[in-house]
Design an enzyme around this catalytic site. Sequence first.
Site, PDB file in Angstrom:
ATOM      1  N   ILE A 137       1.021 -17.869  23.733  1.00  0.00           N
ATOM      2  CA  ILE A 137       0.547 -19.147  23.644  1.00  0.00           C
ATOM      3  C   ILE A 137       0.906 -20.040  24.655  1.00  0.00           C
ATOM      4  O   ILE A 137       1.938 -19.852  25.393  1.00  0.00           O
ATOM      5  CB  ILE A 137       0.660 -19.943  22.048  1.00  0.00           C
ATOM      6  CG1 ILE A 137       2.217 -19.776  21.950  1.00  0.00           C
ATOM      7  CG2 ILE A 137       0.198 -19.239  21.009  1.00  0.00           C
ATOM      8  CD1 ILE A 137       2.964 -20.558  20.546  1.00  0.00           C
ATOM      9  N   ASP A 138       0.352 -20.944  25.090  1.00  0.00           N
ATOM     10  CA  ASP A 138       0.465 -21.864  26.490  1.00  0.00           C
ATOM     11  C   ASP A 138       1.808 -22.359  26.226  1.00  0.00           C
ATOM     12  O   ASP A 138       2.188 -22.717  25.110  1.00  0.00           O
ATOM     13  CB  ASP A 138      -0.879 -22.831  26.571  1.00  0.00           C
ATOM     14  CG  ASP A 138      -2.138 -21.912  26.579  1.00  0.00           C
ATOM     15  OD1 ASP A 138      -1.997 -21.132  27.078  1.00  0.00           O
ATOM     16  OD2 ASP A 138      -3.224 -22.737  26.425  1.00  0.00           O
ATOM     17  N   LYS A 139       2.215 -23.016  27.467  1.00  0.00           N
ATOM     18  CA  LYS A 139       3.283 -23.649  27.187  1.00  0.00           C
ATOM     19  C   LYS A 139       3.307 -24.901  26.333  1.00  0.00           C
ATOM     20  O   LYS A 139       4.387 -25.253  25.556  1.00  0.00           O
ATOM     21  CB  LYS A 139       3.757 -24.169  28.718  1.00  0.00           C
ATOM     22  CG  LYS A 139       4.959 -25.229  28.872  1.00  0.00           C
ATOM     23  CD  LYS A 139       4.880 -25.632  30.315  1.00  0.00           C
ATOM     24  CE  LYS A 139       6.285 -26.745  30.428  1.00  0.00           C
ATOM     25  NZ  LYS A 139       6.265 -27.319  31.743  1.00  0.00           N
ATOM     26  N   ARG A 237      -8.977 -24.000  24.063  1.00  0.00           N
ATOM     27  CA  ARG A 237      -9.165 -25.262  25.159  1.00  0.00           C
ATOM     28  C   ARG A 237     -10.371 -25.376  25.960  1.00  0.00           C
ATOM     29  O   ARG A 237     -11.204 -26.233  25.969  1.00  0.00           O
ATOM     30  CB  ARG A 237      -7.847 -25.254  25.922  1.00  0.00           C
ATOM     31  CG  ARG A 237      -6.433 -25.270  25.141  1.00  0.00           C
ATOM     32  CD  ARG A 237      -5.349 -24.996  26.104  1.00  0.00           C
ATOM     33  NE  ARG A 237      -5.271 -25.896  27.272  1.00  0.00           N
ATOM     34  CZ  ARG A 237      -4.519 -26.112  28.203  1.00  0.00           C
ATOM     35  NH1 ARG A 237      -3.734 -24.795  28.294  1.00  0.00           N
ATOM     36  NH2 ARG A 237      -4.557 -27.024  29.127  1.00  0.00           N
TER      37      ARG A 237
END
Length: 304
Positions: A137-139, A237
């Site tokens: 998962i993204d930062k 996103r």
Amino acid sequence: MDEYTLCVTSDKADQRLDTFLAESFEQWTRSHIQNLIKNGNITVNGQHIKSGYKLKDGDIIKVEVPELRPIDIQPEDIPLNILYEDEDIIVINKPQGMVVHPAAGNYSATLVNALLAHCKDLSGINGEIRPGIVHRIDKDTSGVLVVAKNDMAHVALAQQIKEKTAIRKYVALLEGDIKEDTGVINAPIARHPTDRKKMAVVSGGRSAVTHFKVLERFGRYTLIEARLETGRTHQIRVHMAYIGHPVVGDPVYGYRKQAFALKGQLLHAQYLGFVHPRTGRYMEFCAPLPDYFVDIIDKLRQMQ
């Protein structure tokens, strides 16, 4: 050095080389594949070619994967929010702001650094940079993810993600008022044609499907649950921005002017369900929304 030989069939003709390889080797990142091509480790009919080469029926692709050069990834005593752990897997609730694995510019303070200090063993399928990492998962996205402690667990979990039997649900606050109560976004994703740091909906990109349902409406904002059918980079996103409702606080795909003081997008991996690789028992985990997310929802409710 590992070596692979693939023959292109007619149904894959006209596909980009890097796209074909990304589908053939789902455990590799697109950047890893492109680096192999750039470094001459991949040939088509004995010739060195570029990532964008359009394949032809009968092309013979040879892939040579050099041994990983040692990289000094240090264990770091970073607190982890562990939801579950046994001999095969560890389930983490990752905070916003933590990078999952080391990469250029981020070789410390990552989830992998923390895991190396916590676990004696992690699966080696993704190499020294991403030990144990089955999915990411993204930062600046928070939430639940599972890490494999051995190769058996890694293969089994990766197969569930590939076959779309693992269930991954997110909660996101979006800009604007989505009129539909539910919906499906089926739009292929690839690197942005002009900005290589971004992803975008691109004709000919990799298949990407996101299901969503509205949880609550706040006039200018909509709270949704999003379920991933595929797992492309930045998928939720990109898809939400594509339909005109970017995630609130998204610094890449969202609005420049923000109504809230945020450190990243309001996107949280709330739910993960999968079959345990050893026991065969279905397991599910839920990570509560972080406090900053809850505070904003409470403020929006008060303004109603």
